[in-house]
Design a protein around this motif. Structure first.
Motif, PDB file in Angstrom:
ATOM      1  N   GLU A   1       0.555  -1.044  -0.047  1.00 29.31           N
ATOM      2  CA  GLU A   1      -0.122  -0.036   0.257  1.00 29.31           C
ATOM      3  C   GLU A   1       0.745   1.179   0.041  1.00 29.31           C
ATOM      4  OE1 GLU A   1      -3.177   0.038  -0.272  1.00 29.31           O
ATOM      5  OE2 GLU A   1      -3.571  -2.280  -0.559  1.00 29.31           O
ATOM      6  N   PHE A   2       2.375   0.964   0.053  1.00 28.79           N
ATOM      7  CA  PHE A   2       2.940   2.216   0.404  1.00 28.79           C
ATOM      8  C   PHE A   2       3.851   2.503  -1.108  1.00 28.79           C
ATOM      9  CE2 PHE A   2       1.516   1.040   4.511  1.00 28.79           C
ATOM     10  CZ  PHE A   2       1.450   2.336   5.204  1.00 28.79           C
ATOM     11  N   THR A   3       3.824   1.487  -1.851  1.00 27.82           N
ATOM     12  CA  THR A   3       4.701   1.592  -2.983  1.00 27.82           C
ATOM     13  C   THR A   3       4.390   2.920  -4.002  1.00 27.82           C
ATOM     14  OG1 THR A   3       5.796   0.543  -4.783  1.00 27.82           O
ATOM     15  CG2 THR A   3       3.474   0.050  -4.285  1.00 27.82           C
ATOM     16  N   ARG A   4       5.257   3.384  -4.659  1.00 27.04           N
ATOM     17  CA  ARG A   4       4.934   4.452  -5.546  1.00 27.04           C
ATOM     18  C   ARG A   4       4.895   3.855  -6.993  1.00 27.04           C
ATOM     19  NH1 ARG A   4       9.399   8.714  -2.730  1.00 27.04           N
ATOM     20  NH2 ARG A   4       8.539   8.489  -0.616  1.00 27.04           N
ATOM     21  N   ASP A   5       5.173   2.694  -6.802  1.00 23.47           N
ATOM     22  CA  ASP A   5       5.286   2.118  -8.430  1.00 23.47           C
ATOM     23  C   ASP A   5       3.712   1.923  -8.753  1.00 23.47           C
ATOM     24  OD1 ASP A   5       6.832   0.307 -10.244  1.00 23.47           O
ATOM     25  OD2 ASP A   5       5.013  -0.500  -9.912  1.00 23.47           O
TER      26      ASP A   5
ATOM     27  N   GLN B   1      11.958   2.048  -0.718  1.00 25.13           N
ATOM     28  CA  GLN B   1      11.102   3.144  -0.447  1.00 25.13           C
ATOM     29  C   GLN B   1       9.752   2.713   0.138  1.00 25.13           C
ATOM     30  OE1 GLN B   1       8.229   3.357  -3.124  1.00 25.13           O
ATOM     31  NE2 GLN B   1       7.049   4.554  -1.234  1.00 25.13           N
ATOM     32  N   PRO B   2       8.778   1.731  -0.337  1.00 30.21           N
ATOM     33  CA  PRO B   2       7.720   1.410   0.311  1.00 30.21           C
ATOM     34  C   PRO B   2       7.957   0.879   1.633  1.00 30.21           C
ATOM     35  CG  PRO B   2       8.527  -0.556  -1.341  1.00 30.21           C
ATOM     36  CD  PRO B   2       9.185   0.858  -1.461  1.00 30.21           C
ATOM     37  N   ILE B   3       9.188   0.136   2.142  1.00 31.29           N
ATOM     38  CA  ILE B   3       9.393  -0.399   3.529  1.00 31.29           C
ATOM     39  C   ILE B   3       9.401   1.131   4.370  1.00 31.29           C
ATOM     40  CG2 ILE B   3      10.937  -1.488   5.083  1.00 31.29           C
ATOM     41  CD1 ILE B   3      11.517  -3.341   2.598  1.00 31.29           C
TER      42      ILE B   3
END
Length: 242
Positions: free
Chosen positions: A41-45, A66-68
């Motif tokens: 839910e936090f990935t910018r991809d 990044q997402p972590i």
């Protein structure tokens, strides 16, 4: 006592197991909070990717930083606990670690996957824990028994403190034999001392059985035990009669 545990994972559904049995009851009584956060839910991809090929080549994929990191930052807004990463470089988890962590009021567990996490994530990690020198599919597999072990020792989770104080490993030794009804099963009887109602004799019998089982099955644990004078006398007698 309200203990908050937040778990960062790619597979939140795996932690539905905590909705059952002892841990589930503790959650329903508001003794525990166990929350999961989906790292995806936090990935910018735009394709929701959370992994990529490692620089320098090699097999497998690595979880991207990044997402972590964004997930950790979000959780940190409501949880001041240590970030605990489940990975192979960490100290091997044991009962002593479970005791210490059970004193924490807030904890954050990070579950790795694939070939691990981008090295740059480690600056956001307070400690790393392993469950042993073997390979498993992901940190979720390690997180479940670790969280369960910790939660069992939080006041109010079990009905009585004795429930965990007499279990294997709590005091460094393996647990004594247990029996239930019927008194005789296929010609095998429950030891008479357990039927006697003499609590002191039962306590001694259990201690002696615990020592013998630990010595025979886990001599590495036995060597670390601090034996009382009575323990030593019994073990000397046991050795002579083997």
């Amino acid at each position: 006592m309200d203990v908050k545990i937040d778990i960062l994972t790619l597979f939140p559904e795996m932690f539905d197991i905590f909705n059952y049995s002892i841990i589930g009851r503790a959650i329903s009584k508001d003794i525990l909070q166990i929350n999961t956060f989906d790292i995806r839910e936090f990935t910018r991809d735009k394709h929701r990717k959370v992994d990529d090929y490692p620089y320098g080549g090699g097999a497998g994929m690595v979880m991207a930083a990044q997402p972590i990191v964004d997930c950790i930052r979000k959780v940190k807004c409501q949880n001041d606990g240590k970030v605990i990463y489940l990975g192979p470089r960490g100290k091997t988890f044991n009962q002593s670690m479970a005791k210490e962590l059970s004193k924490e009021s807030e904890m954050i567990f990070l579950c790795g996957h694939y070939e691990g996490i981008d090295e740059r994530v480690y600056k956001y990690v307070d400690t790393e824990i392993s469950i042993g020198d073997f390979v498993i599919t992901g940190g979720e597999m390690a997180c479940i028994p670790i969280v369960d072990s910790i939660c069992r020792m939080i006041p109010g989770v079990l009905a009585k403190s004795e429930s965990y104080m007499e279990e294997s490993f709590y005091n460094g030794s393996l647990e004594y034999p247990q029996y239930t009804r019927p008194e005789c099963f296929e010609g095998d009887n429950v030891p008479e001392v357990l039927l006697s109602g003499h609590h002191e004799n039962i306590k001694k019998w259990r201690r002696m059985k615990s020592l013998v089982i630990t010595k025979n099955r886990r001599p590495d644990l036995f060597e670390k035990l601090k034996l009382s004078t009575e323990d030593k006398k019994f073990m000397d007698l046991y050795e002579k009669n083997i």
